[in-house]
Design a protein around this motif. Structure first.
Motif, PDB file in Angstrom:
ATOM      1  N   GLY A 153       0.852  -1.325  -0.068  1.00  0.00           N
ATOM      2  CA  GLY A 153       0.099  -0.113  -0.109  1.00  0.00           C
ATOM      3  C   GLY A 153       0.988   1.306  -0.180  1.00  0.00           C
ATOM      4  O   GLY A 153       0.294   2.407   0.312  1.00  0.00           O
ATOM      5  N   ALA A 154       2.171   1.252  -0.171  1.00  0.00           N
ATOM      6  CA  ALA A 154       2.981   2.434  -0.355  1.00  0.00           C
ATOM      7  C   ALA A 154       2.601   3.590  -1.026  1.00  0.00           C
ATOM      8  O   ALA A 154       2.436   4.604  -0.617  1.00  0.00           O
ATOM      9  CB  ALA A 154       4.544   1.808  -0.786  1.00  0.00           C
ATOM     10  N   VAL A 155       2.218   3.213  -2.319  1.00  0.00           N
ATOM     11  CA  VAL A 155       1.877   4.037  -3.261  1.00  0.00           C
ATOM     12  C   VAL A 155       0.560   4.912  -2.788  1.00  0.00           C
ATOM     13  O   VAL A 155       0.298   6.103  -2.955  1.00  0.00           O
ATOM     14  CB  VAL A 155       1.286   3.512  -4.661  1.00  0.00           C
ATOM     15  CG1 VAL A 155       0.889   4.553  -5.688  1.00  0.00           C
ATOM     16  CG2 VAL A 155       2.517   2.777  -5.400  1.00  0.00           C
ATOM     17  N   GLU A 156      -0.454   4.219  -2.051  1.00  0.00           N
ATOM     18  CA  GLU A 156      -1.674   4.936  -1.601  1.00  0.00           C
ATOM     19  C   GLU A 156      -1.410   5.782  -0.459  1.00  0.00           C
ATOM     20  O   GLU A 156      -1.720   6.660  -0.460  1.00  0.00           O
ATOM     21  CB  GLU A 156      -2.654   3.804  -1.382  1.00  0.00           C
ATOM     22  CG  GLU A 156      -3.901   4.359  -0.549  1.00  0.00           C
ATOM     23  CD  GLU A 156      -4.938   3.244  -0.071  1.00  0.00           C
ATOM     24  OE1 GLU A 156      -6.019   3.601   0.732  1.00  0.00           O
ATOM     25  OE2 GLU A 156      -4.328   1.940  -0.056  1.00  0.00           O
ATOM     26  N   VAL A 157      -0.330   5.242   0.433  1.00  0.00           N
ATOM     27  CA  VAL A 157       0.069   5.870   1.456  1.00  0.00           C
ATOM     28  C   VAL A 157       0.782   7.586   0.971  1.00  0.00           C
ATOM     29  O   VAL A 157       0.609   8.533   1.432  1.00  0.00           O
ATOM     30  CB  VAL A 157       0.951   5.119   2.188  1.00  0.00           C
ATOM     31  CG1 VAL A 157       1.768   6.160   3.401  1.00  0.00           C
ATOM     32  CG2 VAL A 157       0.295   4.134   3.294  1.00  0.00           C
ATOM     33  N   ALA A 158       1.720   7.142   0.029  1.00  0.00           N
ATOM     34  CA  ALA A 158       2.434   8.366  -0.416  1.00  0.00           C
ATOM     35  C   ALA A 158       1.321   9.361  -1.062  1.00  0.00           C
ATOM     36  O   ALA A 158       1.426  10.578  -0.976  1.00  0.00           O
ATOM     37  CB  ALA A 158       3.444   7.984  -1.554  1.00  0.00           C
ATOM     38  N   ARG A 159       0.652   8.935  -1.766  1.00  0.00           N
ATOM     39  CA  ARG A 159      -0.623   9.960  -2.546  1.00  0.00           C
ATOM     40  C   ARG A 159      -1.419  10.485  -1.542  1.00  0.00           C
ATOM     41  O   ARG A 159      -1.596  11.605  -1.605  1.00  0.00           O
ATOM     42  CB  ARG A 159      -1.566   8.804  -3.404  1.00  0.00           C
ATOM     43  CG  ARG A 159      -2.446   9.800  -4.260  1.00  0.00           C
ATOM     44  CD  ARG A 159      -3.300   8.937  -5.228  1.00  0.00           C
ATOM     45  NE  ARG A 159      -2.373   8.658  -6.187  1.00  0.00           N
ATOM     46  CZ  ARG A 159      -2.166   7.135  -6.460  1.00  0.00           C
ATOM     47  NH1 ARG A 159      -2.646   5.992  -5.777  1.00  0.00           N
ATOM     48  NH2 ARG A 159      -1.307   6.704  -7.449  1.00  0.00           N
ATOM     49  N   SER A 160      -1.772   9.827  -0.371  1.00  0.00           N
ATOM     50  CA  SER A 160      -2.564  10.352   0.829  1.00  0.00           C
ATOM     51  C   SER A 160      -1.724  11.238   1.399  1.00  0.00           C
ATOM     52  O   SER A 160      -2.158  12.486   1.758  1.00  0.00           O
ATOM     53  CB  SER A 160      -3.019   9.324   1.610  1.00  0.00           C
ATOM     54  OG  SER A 160      -3.882   9.892   2.588  1.00  0.00           O
ATOM     55  N   VAL A 161      -0.523  11.149   1.577  1.00  0.00           N
ATOM     56  CA  VAL A 161       0.409  11.906   2.370  1.00  0.00           C
ATOM     57  C   VAL A 161       0.530  13.298   1.608  1.00  0.00           C
ATOM     58  O   VAL A 161       0.374  14.529   2.076  1.00  0.00           O
ATOM     59  CB  VAL A 161       1.666  11.214   2.814  1.00  0.00           C
ATOM     60  CG1 VAL A 161       2.781  12.344   3.454  1.00  0.00           C
ATOM     61  CG2 VAL A 161       1.675  10.227   3.998  1.00  0.00           C
ATOM     62  N   ARG A 162       0.971  12.898   0.552  1.00  0.00           N
ATOM     63  CA  ARG A 162       1.134  14.250  -0.434  1.00  0.00           C
ATOM     64  C   ARG A 162      -0.107  15.313  -0.371  1.00  0.00           C
ATOM     65  O   ARG A 162       0.059  16.439  -0.502  1.00  0.00           O
ATOM     66  CB  ARG A 162       1.631  13.780  -1.837  1.00  0.00           C
ATOM     67  CG  ARG A 162       2.028  15.067  -2.943  1.00  0.00           C
ATOM     68  CD  ARG A 162       3.198  14.820  -3.494  1.00  0.00           C
ATOM     69  NE  ARG A 162       3.510  16.237  -4.226  1.00  0.00           N
ATOM     70  CZ  ARG A 162       4.675  16.490  -4.838  1.00  0.00           C
ATOM     71  NH1 ARG A 162       5.556  15.340  -5.005  1.00  0.00           N
ATOM     72  NH2 ARG A 162       5.052  17.621  -5.490  1.00  0.00           N
ATOM     73  N   ARG A 163      -1.335  14.597  -0.712  1.00  0.00           N
ATOM     74  CA  ARG A 163      -2.337  15.429  -0.835  1.00  0.00           C
ATOM     75  C   ARG A 163      -2.763  16.318   0.492  1.00  0.00           C
ATOM     76  O   ARG A 163      -3.162  17.280   0.340  1.00  0.00           O
ATOM     77  CB  ARG A 163      -3.400  14.326  -1.155  1.00  0.00           C
ATOM     78  CG  ARG A 163      -4.934  15.154  -1.287  1.00  0.00           C
ATOM     79  CD  ARG A 163      -5.884  14.253  -2.031  1.00  0.00           C
ATOM     80  NE  ARG A 163      -6.418  13.252  -0.763  1.00  0.00           N
ATOM     81  CZ  ARG A 163      -6.056  12.005  -0.975  1.00  0.00           C
ATOM     82  NH1 ARG A 163      -5.479  11.488  -1.801  1.00  0.00           N
ATOM     83  NH2 ARG A 163      -6.590  11.275   0.144  1.00  0.00           N
ATOM     84  N   HIS A 164      -2.640  15.291   1.426  1.00  0.00           N
ATOM     85  CA  HIS A 164      -2.867  16.143   2.861  1.00  0.00           C
ATOM     86  C   HIS A 164      -1.933  17.322   3.035  1.00  0.00           C
ATOM     87  O   HIS A 164      -2.333  18.261   3.595  1.00  0.00           O
ATOM     88  CB  HIS A 164      -2.972  14.877   3.962  1.00  0.00           C
ATOM     89  CG  HIS A 164      -4.250  14.285   4.067  1.00  0.00           C
ATOM     90  ND1 HIS A 164      -4.584  13.382   3.033  1.00  0.00           N
ATOM     91  CD2 HIS A 164      -5.119  14.300   5.148  1.00  0.00           C
ATOM     92  CE1 HIS A 164      -5.867  12.729   3.672  1.00  0.00           C
ATOM     93  NE2 HIS A 164      -6.141  13.316   4.703  1.00  0.00           N
TER      94      HIS A 164
END
Length: 256
Positions: A228-239
């Motif tokens: 799930g690293a890609v999902e985590v990175a996408r969420s972190v960057r967006r937030h």
């Protein structure tokens, strides 16, 4: 406010594929690229450097123990002179891949067990510092706040940058929860992102015991091999961007 977002990349080896480097390179601003000792075959490393350069992502050398079988996550009681030479060897190897892909090594970050060891291990921390100073005294070292590595680097006149971890649990003393213990790894993308925003904007992270730990970070790491690293990175960057934080590298791989 600004912060760098980094991930461990280039960790596939031969027929074994690890992580989605292509997707992560669209989200991070710095890539900690393996150097062949804990992971990464030459073709993978060259391709990772090429892909990072194409996207304007800064390349850092992720140096580790000579431990392919253990993925560099086992402590090795290596002599300081040997460790210094090992770090130099890895820097040279990755620099060659950078040179032929129009980029360069812009910083150094220890990997896995070596990263944890140099938080307290005086001789190994000194060996890593000596290697970087001999190679390029202007090369920043990225590490855990309060670590012996960063303290010795500053004493040696090296630039340093502090790091926090998006997907790892913290102890009350600011060190990471060992992977063998409960609470070491976090997986909920939105919860991780909320935690990172607090860390970057308030300088605080919640430890596994519920206490608030003060943490300053120039860069935030997401482990590329975590499910799930890609999902985590996408969420972190967006937030982060929604909170008004500029996500940008702390160093540049541009050749001048």
């Amino acid at each position: 406010m600004r912060v760098d977002l980094n991930a461990d990349l280039g960790e596939s080896f031969g027929a074994w594929r690890l992580g989605d480097d292509e997707a992560l390179l669209e989200l991070v601003t710095s890539a900690n690229v393996a150097c062949g000792f804990h992971a990464g075959d030459p073709t993978t490393l060259r391709g990772t450097c090429r892909a990072a350069a194409a996207r304007g992502v800064t390349v850092g050398a992720q140096v580790g123990y000579r431990d392919l079988a253990g993925f560099g996550r086992r402590f090795v009681d290596v002599a300081p002179d040997d460790l210094e030479a090992d770090v130099l060897y890895q820097l040279g190897a990755l620099e060659a891949m950078c040179r032929v892909t129009a980029t360069r090594v812009a910083y150094v970050k220890p990997h896995g067990a070596l990263y944890n060891a140099v938080v307290h291990h005086e001789r190994q921390a000194a060996a890593v510092v000596a290697a970087v100073r001999a190679y390029d005294p202007g090369l920043p070292l990225l590490g855990l706040p309060g670590s012996r590595l960063l303290a010795l680097a500053e004493e040696a006149g090296l630039p340093t940058r502090t790091e926090a971890f998006a997907d790892r649990g913290y102890r009350a003393d600011g060190t990471l929860v060992p992977r063998s213990e409960p609470g070491a790894l976090l997986h909920d993308a939105d919860a991780i992102a909320t935690r990172v925003v607090r860390l970057v904007t308030d300088g605080v992270v919640e430890a596994v015991d519920g206490s608030a730990v003060a943490v300053h970070a120039d860069s935030v790491c997401i482990h590329g091999d975590t499910p799930g690293a890609v999902e985590v990175a996408r969420s972190v960057r967006r937030h982060l961007e929604d909170a008004g934080v500029l996500v940008a590298p702390f160093a540049t791989s541009a050749r001048g």
